[in-house]
Design an enzyme around this catalytic site. Structure first.
Site, PDB file in Angstrom:
ATOM      1  N   LYS B 182      16.684  27.956  57.136  1.00  0.00           N
ATOM      2  CA  LYS B 182      15.762  29.087  57.219  1.00  0.00           C
ATOM      3  C   LYS B 182      16.325  30.210  56.350  1.00  0.00           C
ATOM      4  O   LYS B 182      17.522  30.241  56.057  1.00  0.00           O
ATOM      5  CB  LYS B 182      15.565  29.566  58.658  1.00  0.00           C
ATOM      6  CG  LYS B 182      16.776  30.111  59.353  1.00  0.00           C
ATOM      7  CD  LYS B 182      17.103  31.554  59.098  1.00  0.00           C
ATOM      8  CE  LYS B 182      15.942  32.493  59.350  1.00  0.00           C
ATOM      9  NZ  LYS B 182      16.390  33.915  59.084  1.00  0.00           N
ATOM     10  N   THR B 193      25.503  30.408  53.301  1.00  0.00           N
ATOM     11  CA  THR B 193      24.055  30.516  53.150  1.00  0.00           C
ATOM     12  C   THR B 193      23.451  31.137  54.376  1.00  0.00           C
ATOM     13  O   THR B 193      24.137  31.490  55.310  1.00  0.00           O
ATOM     14  CB  THR B 193      23.411  29.141  52.967  1.00  0.00           C
ATOM     15  OG1 THR B 193      22.013  29.338  52.797  1.00  0.00           O
ATOM     16  CG2 THR B 193      23.614  28.249  54.170  1.00  0.00           C
ATOM     17  N   THR B 409       8.107  46.331  62.727  1.00  0.00           N
ATOM     18  CA  THR B 409       6.995  47.017  63.400  1.00  0.00           C
ATOM     19  C   THR B 409       5.874  46.056  63.755  1.00  0.00           C
ATOM     20  O   THR B 409       5.901  44.898  63.375  1.00  0.00           O
ATOM     21  CB  THR B 409       6.452  48.151  62.521  1.00  0.00           C
ATOM     22  OG1 THR B 409       6.118  47.607  61.253  1.00  0.00           O
ATOM     23  CG2 THR B 409       7.482  49.223  62.374  1.00  0.00           C
TER      24      THR B 409
END
Lengths: 409, 409
Positions: B182, B193, B409
């Protein structure tokens, strides 16, 4: 878009005895805007400069370096906007030399007494003939009161012309220090800056001037970054015309040197801050102070990592107190033995990070409130020593992408 | 927005004997999405990892480093998304330890046999109780065919789950190599990584596995960058379960080591490229090849400068052949003695820069045509030696700013 920055009132930029400025529309890249500037210096003026550390230094930078190294007297600076004359090989060097020769012929000096400067698109050939065609008009405007017009003539994507001026008294003589600069993107000056020209009528010995230009660059232009990309054309030139008739400044330890350095630094730092305030797409002006460092270089490394991080800059744009990104940036500064449990971080005067962890008293509401203003100060204490520095930058907005996606179109 | 990237077909991700994967919705930051992943390993599995070089390494990274250093056997990896457990001090370390203890109690092993991983917002405390509450559900889903679901459960701003799989034959035994990763932003892995987990059923000695994880990281995850910001949580873990019953691989010079390394590198490079293809806001996938360097590090420095330059990246976004920005980036790589008159640059197979200057045959129309596709290769020849490297990245769009301005947000 510039943050709390207006073009200087022309009357606020004090003339410097021995310096005249001219400008013209040469149509170098776009028609209908001033893009050529000439600065004529009285005999006896001394000049010192620092230039980009980019390996692909532009042709005019190479010419300037060579001329300043020979110790030749300098009688004029010629500056074009719209074309950087960089990545142009031998032809680029010839174009810069020819520009100087044309200026020299027009004002009556030797080609070696002219310094060339270019700013704009890289990898395109300089249209020298357009510069030559506009030189008479440029020379016709030469005048001591033209600093504001000169500042406007060297702009590229700048939205506001940048100039600053101070007066000081040295050994009983009043001296003026006036400067102009341009630059809003491809901007992380390294030992130099975008184009900036600062002049004083003080008398300064060449060795002292060479020292001043480095010391002042370090405390002003080398402390600003917009996007971390160091231009191929950065040039910062200091001119001392000696017209003020003060006893020549030679000793870096003298009060006169200190007074002049303070005035030069004040003007240069104002110009450097103006560059960040007008940074491409800027909506906020950010000051990053790093203290408690083992060396000034180390402090600058941390400050630049914060100032250049796209994630930190977009958080400022959004007024989002996503302050973990500041932690990330500090950790990436490459200080091998950094003890994070000694690191504190303040947003204005609120402690966000206390000994490497989230401050016990820090509340998200404080962060949200402190991220809203258009001028914000971040302060980092590394707990390693007593060195410190300050770096100025701006936030990173949609507009930065828009400006740079459309720059040439 | 991901560039030519789809979530892996679950059937294409080969099960690895000795590895079971489970997932659950723990509601760590947002409700209604899977954000917890458990990887259970059969006894005898060996594990090696490399981790972020960021000084503010997250609490789980510190715990992983300690556990792998002691040579303990490892029976499970537990991963949460939504919270990075970084900048959380002693409390963060306790939260990571407690997560491991809860997993250990649930699956019947020692806490030291569990490795913790976190990814998400920095500087917020990990809600361990939510992880604990979801562990039973997570364990109930454990299965060997769940690689695709596991890949989805570790995503944050990723838009596409990332997985890859290869088969190879080693000493007459078929082995599988399957991995997931991911990461799309705060992404320039440094010796490590973002989260990536690659497993094989091959039998590999611990020393050989420790070497493999470094060699493979160097050729895959360390070659990708999205925004130049190295995360505090980067972790790349290699698992070898030994279930394939091949003769244990011990010698880095052996054919078996080479075959396995090729398969691991292939899977890992595919995952690394998937990260750039799904880079935040990406509309183009860019490959930067730098050859003729004096060392691989030097080649990587030039390639990363190009790949991280906001000006280069916005030009790719705009399909604008503003190729002078490539010149600028190369010149900023900090190669002190770079002779620019030996530098060539190609866009696909068109020579744009010839010996440091604009190529005589280069036409703007060619540049415009070559900048349009969504996959573009830039090739630089430095003329200094025979070392080379490749770096993968993406362009820089309005969407990057939007994603990072609105992340929390």
């Amino acid at each position: 878009m510039a943050v709390n920055l207006r073009a200087p009132n022309p009357a606020s930029l004090a003339p410097v005895d021995g310096v005249e400025l001219g400008f013209a529309e040469a149509g170098i890249r776009k028609a209908g805007r001033r893009d050529l500037m000439l600065m004529r210096l009285a005999p006896g003026a001394r000049v010192a400069g620092v230039f980009t550390q980019n390996s692909f230094a532009a042709a005019p930078v190479q010419v300037c370096r060579n001329r300043l190294a020979t110790g030749h007297s300098i009688r004029a600076l010629v500056v074009n906007a719209g074309n950087a004359n960089c990545g142009t090989g031998e032809a680029g060097l010839r174009a810069a030399e020819r520009t100087c020769a044309s200026v020299a012929a027009a004002i009556g000096c030797a080609p070696e007494e002219v310094l060339p400067f270019s700013t704009g698109v890289i990898l395109e050939h300089l249209p020298v003939e357009r510069i030559e065609a506009s030189l008479p008009a440029c020379i016709a405007t030469l005048g001591a009161a033209n600093w504001a017009e000169a500042a406007a003539a060297i702009m590229t994507t700048d939205t506001v012309a940048k100039g600053a001026s101070r007066r000081a008294e040295i050994d009983g003589r009043r001296v003026a220090v006036t400067g102009i600069a341009k630059g809003v993107g491809m901007l992380e000056p390294n030992m130099a800056t975008m184009l900036a020209f600062v002049a004083t009528d003080a008398a300064v010995a060449q060795a002292a001037l060479d020292r001043l230009v480095r010391e002042v660059a370090r405390a002003s232009f080398n402390r600003v970054t917009v996007d971390g990309d160091t231009s191929t054309n950065d040039s910062f030139v200091l001119v001392a015309t000696a017209q003020a008739a003060n006893p020549e400044i030679t000793d870096p330890g003298s009060p006169a040197y200190g007074v002049l350095k303070a005035a030069l630094t004040d003007v240069s730092a104002t110009l450097a801050q103006a560059i960040a305030r007008d940074g491409e797409g800027a909506t906020k002006f950010i000051t990053v102070r790093v203290a408690g460092a083992a060396s000034e270089d180390e402090a600058a490394r941390v400050a630049k990592k914060i100032a250049n991080s796209p994630l930190v800059k977009t958080a400022f744009f959004a007024s989002d107190p996503n302050l973990g990104r500041l932690v990330m940036a500090i950790g990436n500064a490459g200080i091998a033995d950094l003890d994070v449990s000694r690191v504190d971080l303040y947003l204005e005067d609120v402690k966000v990070i206390d000994r490497g962890g989230r401050g016990a008293s820090y509340r998200e509401e404080d962060g949200a409130r402190l991220m809203r203003p258009d001028e914000i100060t971040v302060r980092v204490e590394l707990g390693r020593g007593s060195a410190e520095t300050t770096v100025w930058t701006c936030d990173f907005s949609y507009e930065y992408v828009k400006i740079n996606a459309e720059y040439r179109t």
